[in-house]
Scaffold this motif. Structure first.
Motif, PDB file in Angstrom:
ATOM      1  N   LEU A  31       0.839  -1.200   0.000  1.00 26.40           N
ATOM      2  CA  LEU A  31       0.000   0.000   0.000  1.00 26.40           C
ATOM      3  C   LEU A  31       0.873   1.249   0.000  1.00 26.40           C
ATOM      4  O   LEU A  31       0.641   2.195  -0.777  1.00 26.40           O
ATOM      5  N   THR A  32       1.879   1.261   0.854  1.00 23.61           N
ATOM      6  CA  THR A  32       2.793   2.406   0.899  1.00 23.61           C
ATOM      7  C   THR A  32       3.534   2.569  -0.420  1.00 23.61           C
ATOM      8  O   THR A  32       3.739   3.693  -0.902  1.00 23.61           O
ATOM      9  N   ALA A  33       3.932   1.442  -1.032  1.00 22.34           N
ATOM     10  CA  ALA A  33       4.660   1.502  -2.303  1.00 22.34           C
ATOM     11  C   ALA A  33       3.800   2.116  -3.399  1.00 22.34           C
ATOM     12  O   ALA A  33       4.295   2.893  -4.224  1.00 22.34           O
ATOM     13  N   ALA A  34       2.509   1.774  -3.432  1.00 22.51           N
ATOM     14  CA  ALA A  34       1.617   2.336  -4.448  1.00 22.51           C
ATOM     15  C   ALA A  34       1.492   3.845  -4.283  1.00 22.51           C
ATOM     16  O   ALA A  34       1.582   4.604  -5.260  1.00 22.51           O
ATOM     17  N   VAL A  35       1.316   4.298  -3.045  1.00 23.24           N
ATOM     18  CA  VAL A  35       1.181   5.734  -2.796  1.00 23.24           C
ATOM     19  C   VAL A  35       2.510   6.442  -3.051  1.00 23.24           C
ATOM     20  O   VAL A  35       2.555   7.537  -3.618  1.00 23.24           O
ATOM     21  N   HIS A  36       3.613   5.805  -2.638  1.00 21.04           N
ATOM     22  CA  HIS A  36       4.955   6.352  -2.863  1.00 21.04           C
ATOM     23  C   HIS A  36       5.195   6.601  -4.355  1.00 21.04           C
ATOM     24  O   HIS A  36       5.741   7.631  -4.760  1.00 21.04           O
ATOM     25  N   LEU A  43       6.014  15.116  -6.110  1.00 17.77           N
ATOM     26  CA  LEU A  43       7.272  15.114  -5.362  1.00 17.77           C
ATOM     27  C   LEU A  43       8.308  14.254  -6.076  1.00 17.77           C
ATOM     28  O   LEU A  43       8.041  13.083  -6.372  1.00 17.77           O
ATOM     29  N   ASP A  44       9.487  14.806  -6.329  1.00 14.20           N
ATOM     30  CA  ASP A  44      10.541  14.043  -7.004  1.00 14.20           C
ATOM     31  C   ASP A  44      11.444  13.284  -6.038  1.00 14.20           C
ATOM     32  O   ASP A  44      11.867  12.173  -6.325  1.00 14.20           O
ATOM     33  N   ASP A  45      11.757  13.886  -4.913  1.00 16.97           N
ATOM     34  CA  ASP A  45      12.718  13.300  -3.993  1.00 16.97           C
ATOM     35  C   ASP A  45      12.161  12.018  -3.362  1.00 16.97           C
ATOM     36  O   ASP A  45      11.124  12.047  -2.698  1.00 16.97           O
ATOM     37  N   PRO A  46      12.839  10.868  -3.542  1.00 23.69           N
ATOM     38  CA  PRO A  46      12.312   9.588  -3.044  1.00 23.69           C
ATOM     39  C   PRO A  46      12.120   9.557  -1.530  1.00 23.69           C
ATOM     40  O   PRO A  46      11.124   9.007  -1.048  1.00 23.69           O
ATOM     41  N   ALA A  52       6.035  11.177   2.902  1.00 24.88           N
ATOM     42  CA  ALA A  52       4.703  11.682   2.570  1.00 24.88           C
ATOM     43  C   ALA A  52       3.711  10.535   2.366  1.00 24.88           C
ATOM     44  O   ALA A  52       2.537  10.640   2.730  1.00 24.88           O
ATOM     45  N   ALA A  53       4.186   9.428   1.783  1.00 28.42           N
ATOM     46  CA  ALA A  53       3.315   8.274   1.563  1.00 28.42           C
ATOM     47  C   ALA A  53       2.876   7.659   2.877  1.00 28.42           C
ATOM     48  O   ALA A  53       1.694   7.343   3.077  1.00 28.42           O
ATOM     49  N   PRO A 101      -6.411  14.647  -7.048  1.00 26.38           N
ATOM     50  CA  PRO A 101      -6.052  13.331  -7.595  1.00 26.38           C
ATOM     51  C   PRO A 101      -5.306  12.430  -6.621  1.00 26.38           C
ATOM     52  O   PRO A 101      -5.631  11.242  -6.495  1.00 26.38           O
ATOM     53  N   ILE A 102      -4.304  12.971  -5.916  1.00 28.10           N
ATOM     54  CA  ILE A 102      -3.553  12.148  -4.961  1.00 28.10           C
ATOM     55  C   ILE A 102      -4.460  11.678  -3.833  1.00 28.10           C
ATOM     56  O   ILE A 102      -4.398  10.517  -3.407  1.00 28.10           O
TER      57      ILE A 102
END
Length: 350
Positions: A31-36, A43-46, A52-53, A101-102
């Protein structure tokens, strides 16, 4: 030619439902990976995206459940109606004033997760894929394509182990499989390394290979030697030689690439299969080998790519394909390191 037999492939709902069988920690990670990934829209910075995710999932799950609860109350999901339910949920969220959208993506993903279904990614190949149509008819296959894309990428994060190959020579690892050389040296075993491969991707590759063997691509393919349905292990003819991506490191090849006519023939054959049947072979230089012994290019990885992103390969011009996918590859890796999805949350507990 015929399309891949859909009755032999794992249906979309069954792919989504694999999520419900995972541990709580694994489900939270996906779930976190999908939002990330989806937060790449803003947001560009991983590292910032990961934080944020985590915060976005926590906020919707723990402090602002109004929309998730609304979806749960209004829409029941079942095997029979899941496509319509997902589209209805998307339309419902589009009608919520001020829901960006997010925000819609996080709410929809958490709602799906709480139904025991895999979250959906919404941002891929520099495009945002909205579930919903502002009242216009939405083709059901749009949802199927997102399910295919999302499960293909997210279930790579769930490791699996197939014992029995430890004593063989390990010659490589890809996105889905570990590759081992057989004792005789004449074949390789592609052994699933994650849930995506174990549950459906390896089988899809096996079906795609059989399909391609009846197409103009046949002369560029290694022979299929075996398929184990109990383990999803593929055995295939070993092709000696040098991968195209390694040849690109050589100045002599970049200056004067060889057997271009033959490579164009391979490209045209792969494009014909895609045009006729929608099977999208990954004709990337990392998957194409030059066999020095036979003087032939060979497509050694037959895993079909998801439908979304199929237009990454130029289909109307070999010259454009060769320039973009081969010679521009290293520049692209530096300037656009993420061209599909970014689900890399490895090593982080969510």
């Amino acid at each position: 030619m015929h399309k891949l037999p859909q009755h032999d492939r794992l249906p979309p709902y069954d792919r989504l439902e694999l999520y419900g069988g995972l541990s709580r920690r694994q489900r939270d990670r996906l779930l976190t990976a999908a939002v990330h990934n989806d937060l790449r829209l803003v947001l560009d910075d991983p590292a910032k995206r990961y934080c944020a995710a985590v915060q976005a999932v926590h906020t919707v799950r723990e402090r602002d459940r109004r929309l998730v609860n609304g979806l749960t109350k209004e829409i029941a999901v079942s095997r029979e109606n899941w496509r319509d339910a997902v589209i209805t949920a998307g339309e419902w969220l589009l009608s919520v004033p001020g829901c960006k959208p997010i925000d819609r993506a996080v709410v929809l993903d958490l709602w799906l997760a709480e139904q025991g279904l895999c979250p959906l990614v919404h941002y891929a190949f520099d495009r945002w894929y909205e579930i919903g149509s502002y009242g216009r008819a939405l083709p059901p296959d749009v949802v199927d394509d997102l399910v295919e894309l999302s499960t293909t990428f997210l279930f790579r994060l769930v490791d699996t182990d197939i014992p029995g190959y430890e004593g063989l020579r390990h010659i490589g690892t890809g996105a889905y499989s570990h590759v081992y050389r057989s004792p005789s040296g004449g074949s390789v075993f592609k052994v699933p390394r994650n849930l995506a491969a174990r549950a459906f991707a390896a089988h899809d590759e096996y079906l795609a290979g059989r399909h391609a063997a009846r197409s103009p691509l046949a002369t560029f393919l290694p022979r299929d030697l075996g398929w184990d349905p109990a383990t999803s292990v593929i055995e295939r003819e070993f092709i000696p030689g040098t991968a195209g991506v390694d040849l690109l490191l050589r100045a002599d090849f970049r200056k004067a690439p060889f057997a271009i006519d033959q490579l164009e023939e391979l490209y045209q054959a792969a494009c014909a299969v895609f045009a006729d049947d929608g099977v999208n072979f990954d004709i990337h230089p990392g998957n194409i080998k030059w066999n020095h012994e036979t003087g032939r290019w060979m497509l050694v990885d037959l895993g079909p790519m998801p439908t979304i992103g199929a237009d990454y390969f130029p289909r109307d011009s070999f010259a454009r394909y060769f320039s973009k996918i081969w010679f521009d590859l290293h520049d692209l890796m530096l300037t656009v390191p993420i061209r599909s999805l970014d689900i890399d949350v490895a090593g982080r507990d969510s």
